[in-house]
Motif scaffolding. Structure first.
Motif, short mmCIF file in Angstrom:
data_model
loop_
_atom_site.label_atom_id
_atom_site.label_comp_id
_atom_site.label_asym_id
_atom_site.label_seq_id
_atom_site.Cartn_x
_atom_site.Cartn_y
_atom_site.Cartn_z
N THR A 1 0.66 -1.34 0.38
CA THR A 1 0.14 -0.29 -0.16
C THR A 1 0.83 0.99 -0.12
OG1 THR A 1 0.30 0.08 2.36
CG2 THR A 1 -1.41 -0.91 2.00
N ALA A 2 0.19 1.90 -0.54
CA ALA A 2 1.10 3.94 -0.48
C ALA A 2 0.13 4.86 -1.32
CB ALA A 2 2.51 3.89 -1.36
N ARG A 3 0.37 5.70 -0.83
CA ARG A 3 -0.69 6.43 -1.35
C ARG A 3 -0.04 7.84 -0.71
NH1 ARG A 3 -6.39 7.67 1.47
NH2 ARG A 3 -5.97 9.55 0.61
N ASP A 4 -0.98 8.76 -1.07
CA ASP A 4 0.12 10.74 -1.46
C ASP A 4 0.66 10.89 -0.92
OD1 ASP A 4 -3.32 12.10 -2.26
OD2 ASP A 4 -3.27 10.64 -1.01
N ALA A 5 1.30 10.64 1.29
CA ALA A 5 2.06 11.35 1.27
C ALA A 5 3.44 10.25 1.55
CB ALA A 5 1.51 11.34 3.01
N ALA A 6 3.10 9.14 0.92
CA ALA A 6 4.48 7.87 1.41
C ALA A 6 4.53 8.25 -0.69
CB ALA A 6 3.25 6.44 1.49
N HIS A 7 4.26 8.69 -1.35
CA HIS A 7 4.60 8.20 -2.79
C HIS A 7 5.80 9.60 -2.99
CE1 HIS A 7 1.25 5.39 -4.80
NE2 HIS A 7 2.45 5.32 -5.50
N LYS A 8 5.17 10.68 -2.07
CA LYS A 8 5.67 11.89 -1.88
C LYS A 8 7.22 11.79 -0.96
CE LYS A 8 5.99 16.57 -0.48
NZ LYS A 8 6.24 17.26 0.29
N ARG A 9 7.02 10.65 -0.15
CA ARG A 9 8.58 10.68 0.71
C ARG A 9 8.92 9.36 -0.18
NH1 ARG A 9 7.83 9.47 7.00
NH2 ARG A 9 6.71 10.99 6.80
N MET A 10 8.70 8.41 -0.63
CA MET A 10 9.48 7.93 -1.28
C MET A 10 10.35 8.33 -2.52
SD MET A 10 7.08 3.77 -2.74
CE MET A 10 5.59 4.62 -3.09
N LEU A 11 9.97 9.50 -3.01
CA LEU A 11 10.28 10.25 -4.34
C LEU A 11 11.35 10.83 -3.70
CD1 LEU A 11 8.11 8.60 -6.59
CD2 LEU A 11 8.99 10.54 -7.28
N GLU A 12 11.43 11.76 -2.24
CA GLU A 12 12.15 11.76 -2.02
C GLU A 12 13.39 11.29 -1.54
OE1 GLU A 12 9.38 15.23 -0.26
OE2 GLU A 12 9.86 13.98 0.99
N ASP A 13 12.91 9.86 -1.38
CA ASP A 13 14.29 8.50 -0.02
C ASP A 13 15.04 8.73 -1.31
OD1 ASP A 13 13.49 9.18 2.04
OD2 ASP A 13 12.17 7.23 2.94
N TYR A 14 14.53 8.43 -2.74
CA TYR A 14 15.14 7.73 -3.48
C TYR A 14 16.13 8.68 -4.36
CZ TYR A 14 15.90 4.93 -7.81
OH TYR A 14 16.75 4.36 -8.75
N GLU A 15 15.38 10.09 -4.01
CA GLU A 15 16.79 11.49 -4.73
C GLU A 15 18.00 11.07 -3.09
OE1 GLU A 15 16.24 14.82 -6.44
OE2 GLU A 15 16.18 13.34 -6.72
N ARG A 16 17.36 10.93 -2.28
CA ARG A 16 18.67 11.33 -1.35
C ARG A 16 19.17 9.89 -1.15
NH1 ARG A 16 17.43 10.98 4.08
NH2 ARG A 16 15.34 10.11 4.13
N LEU A 17 19.27 8.62 -1.09
CA LEU A 17 19.38 7.40 -0.98
C LEU A 17 19.22 6.40 -1.68
CD1 LEU A 17 16.96 6.81 2.63
CD2 LEU A 17 19.16 7.97 2.26
N GLY A 18 18.70 6.48 -2.75
CA GLY A 18 19.12 5.45 -3.75
C GLY A 18 18.09 4.39 -4.11
N TYR A 19 17.26 4.00 -3.32
CA TYR A 19 16.15 2.96 -3.14
C TYR A 19 15.18 3.50 -2.65
CZ TYR A 19 18.15 2.74 1.52
OH TYR A 19 18.98 2.99 3.04
N PHE A 20 14.46 2.44 -2.65
CA PHE A 20 12.58 2.32 -2.78
C PHE A 20 12.74 1.58 -1.09
CE2 PHE A 20 11.85 2.42 -6.72
CZ PHE A 20 12.00 4.38 -6.80
N PRO A 21 11.48 1.20 -0.31
CA PRO A 21 11.14 0.73 0.89
C PRO A 21 11.04 -0.29 0.62
CG PRO A 21 10.16 3.15 1.23
CD PRO A 21 10.74 2.55 -0.37
N PHE A 22 10.75 -0.64 -0.09
CA PHE A 22 10.56 -2.79 -0.60
C PHE A 22 10.86 -2.60 -2.22
CE2 PHE A 22 6.91 0.26 -1.92
CZ PHE A 22 6.42 -0.32 -2.84
N ASP A 23 11.45 -4.31 -2.70
CA ASP A 23 11.57 -3.53 -4.08
C ASP A 23 10.80 -3.26 -5.44
OD1 ASP A 23 13.20 -4.57 -6.01
OD2 ASP A 23 13.71 -6.86 -5.96
N MET A 24 10.72 -2.33 -5.90
CA MET A 24 10.26 -1.40 -6.82
C MET A 24 9.70 -2.85 -8.17
SD MET A 24 7.94 0.10 -6.83
CE MET A 24 8.60 0.75 -5.21
#
Lengths: 183, 280
Positions: free
Chosen positions: A31-54
């Motif tokens: 599951t992911a909706r508004d806030a999680a999507h925003k944060r996933m993209l910000e995290d990817y920018e910063r860390l280079g990975y997502f919280p789960f395998d995309m």
């Protein structure tokens, strides 16, 4: 006739699905909706990975209600998808092959789906108690502080949905509306 | 002067928040059953079957019909001969919302600021509309409303020259633009007249009226009937997957307006249009 789909949703599997197919999904979805999507993209920018395998992942646009004691999850129907349109093309380019939600998508998402051979499923909006009965395991794996918007890893059995847009871009919303329009 | 204790108000609000979210009102349920028999689209019919089955499960298991248990919209009609004792009326209502959403395992969907967006974790504050009336009664009506349909709502500041035909077209355009997004079959509340904020409030209040009911005003009743038929001819259908059940009902409320004004507000709601009412 219902078509059974198991996860991970490889491109081979997604490309075999057609708009209008009635689907039952078994396996792991996130599951992911508004806030999680925003944060996933910000995290990817910063860390280079997502919280789960995309890669070959299915994301379910949902924010469940709290589970009662002894229950796996609360009511868990889909939320309206267009609010994730700003983020979806990026995730599709990074390996996401399926999205479950409800409602129309914009041209950028539809292009990214075609480009990547992805599928958009609709679950029945508001049928949240019925859908929950197909969720057998649920675990928050990221962004717990977001409450209902946290990312949940779900194990689902025969999760009911319909292919609305297939990997070729056929769109069930458009074709069915035209069929029944008498205005 | 009649005394009403805030504790009694909190308890009533708590119960109504839970009941409204677990139990689909009979007017909506019956309209869905009726639509099932009339729907010619096979996928549309399947969607309607899932929707009523879902309402049955929610009722049997005491769980929310929809995960979006909404913001709590509260309409209060308070008699001018009532005295509230034990604290503030607004605080008592918010406490009822807080308790209802917590003990009822309802989703907390409220953020404290539209830009900073931090969840308040107890679904408060509620949106409360007070109305002072004659007598010593206290009527509280709760309408939890999800955001999927709310986001598809629109307000038009039309010109008097646009007339009733212009208003009908604006309403139809709103429905067409909403398409599959607000979880059709929809329930549509329309407010005509007043000014900018009054039209919007009338549209919201129109949703409290049962589906299948009509305005007392003949020209408005005709407008409701004509528009429902047109909306159900758009082809959008249940969940936007095609069919003739796009809306279960359209309720229109009116108010006096300025010589230069013709505001039209369209508040879209979904098939989980909820409300509970109590008289204290």
């Amino acid at each position: 006739m219902t078509i059974n789909v198991t996860t991970p949703l490889t491109k081979e599997k997604s490309s075999a699905l057609c708009a209008g197919d009635i689907i039952a999904i078994t396996g792991t979805i996130y599951t992911a909706r508004d806030a999680a999507h925003k944060r996933m993209l910000e995290d990817y920018e910063r860390l280079g990975y997502f919280p789960f395998d995309m890669e070959n992942a299915i994301i379910y646009y949902a924010g469940p209600s709290p589970a009662k004691p002894g229950e796996v999850i609360g009511s868990a129907g889909p939320t309206t998808s267009y609010r994730m349109d700003a983020y979806a093309p990026f995730l599709l380019d990074k390996g996401e092959t399926g999205m479950i939600g409800k409602g129309a998508r914009n041209a950028e998402v539809l292009d990214a789906m075609k480009r990547n051979g992805a599928v958009y499923f609709a679950a029945t909006g508001g049928a949240a108690a019925l859908i929950s009965s197909h969720i057998k395991k649920a675990e928050v794996i990221a962004y717990d502080d977001l409450g209902a918007e946290a990312i949940h890893k779900l194990y689902v059995e025969d999760f009911p949905c319909v292919v609305v847009v297939d990997s070729l871009g056929n769109n069930l919303y458009e074709s069915e509306k035209a069929k029944y329009r008498t205005l | 002067m009649r005394e009403i204790e805030t504790a009694k108000i909190t308890e009533a609000v708590k119960k109504m928040c839970i009941d409204a979210n677990y139990f689909l009102n009979s007017d909506i349920y019956e309209a869905l059953e009726c639509a099932k028999n009339n729907e010619s689209s096979p996928i549309g019919k399947e969607m309607l079957c899932q929707i009523t089955k879902n309402a049955d499960i929610a009722k049997a298991n005491n769980v929310p019909i929809c995960q979006d248990t909404g913001m709590a919209i509260v309409f209060v009609e308070i008699g001018q001969e009532v005295h509230i004792s034990g604290g503030s009326l607004a605080d008592a209502i918010n406490e009822g919302v807080r308790q209802g959403y917590t003990v009822g395992y309802l989703r907390k969907s409220v953020v404290s600021d539209p830009f900073i967006r931090v969840n308040t974790k107890d679904n408060t504050p509620a949106i409360i509309h007070f109305n002072l009336v004659e007598g010593d009664g206290l009527k509280i009506e709760i309408a939890p409303k999800g955001a999927g349909s709310e986001n598809m709502s629109k307000i038009y500041m039309m010109k008097p020259s646009d007339g009733i035909e212009g208003a009908k077209q604006a309403i139809l355009d709103t429905i067409e633009a909403a398409g599959p997004n607000p979880c059709p079959p929809m329930v549509i509340g329309v407010g005509c007249g007043g000014n900018f904020e009054t039209a919007a409030l009338l549209a919201k209040k129109a949703l409290l009226r049962p589906v299948g009911s009509h305005s007392d005003k003949e020209h408005i009743k005709e407008m409701e009937i004509e528009l429902l038929e047109k909306i159900n001819s758009t082809g959008i259908g249940p969940q936007g997957l095609g069919g003739k059940t796009t809306a279960l009902g359209i309720n229109i409320e009116t108010y006096a307006t300025h010589i230069a004004c013709m505001p039209i507000a369209v508040n879209i709601s979904c098939h989980v249009t909820r409300h509970a009412v109590c008289n204290l």
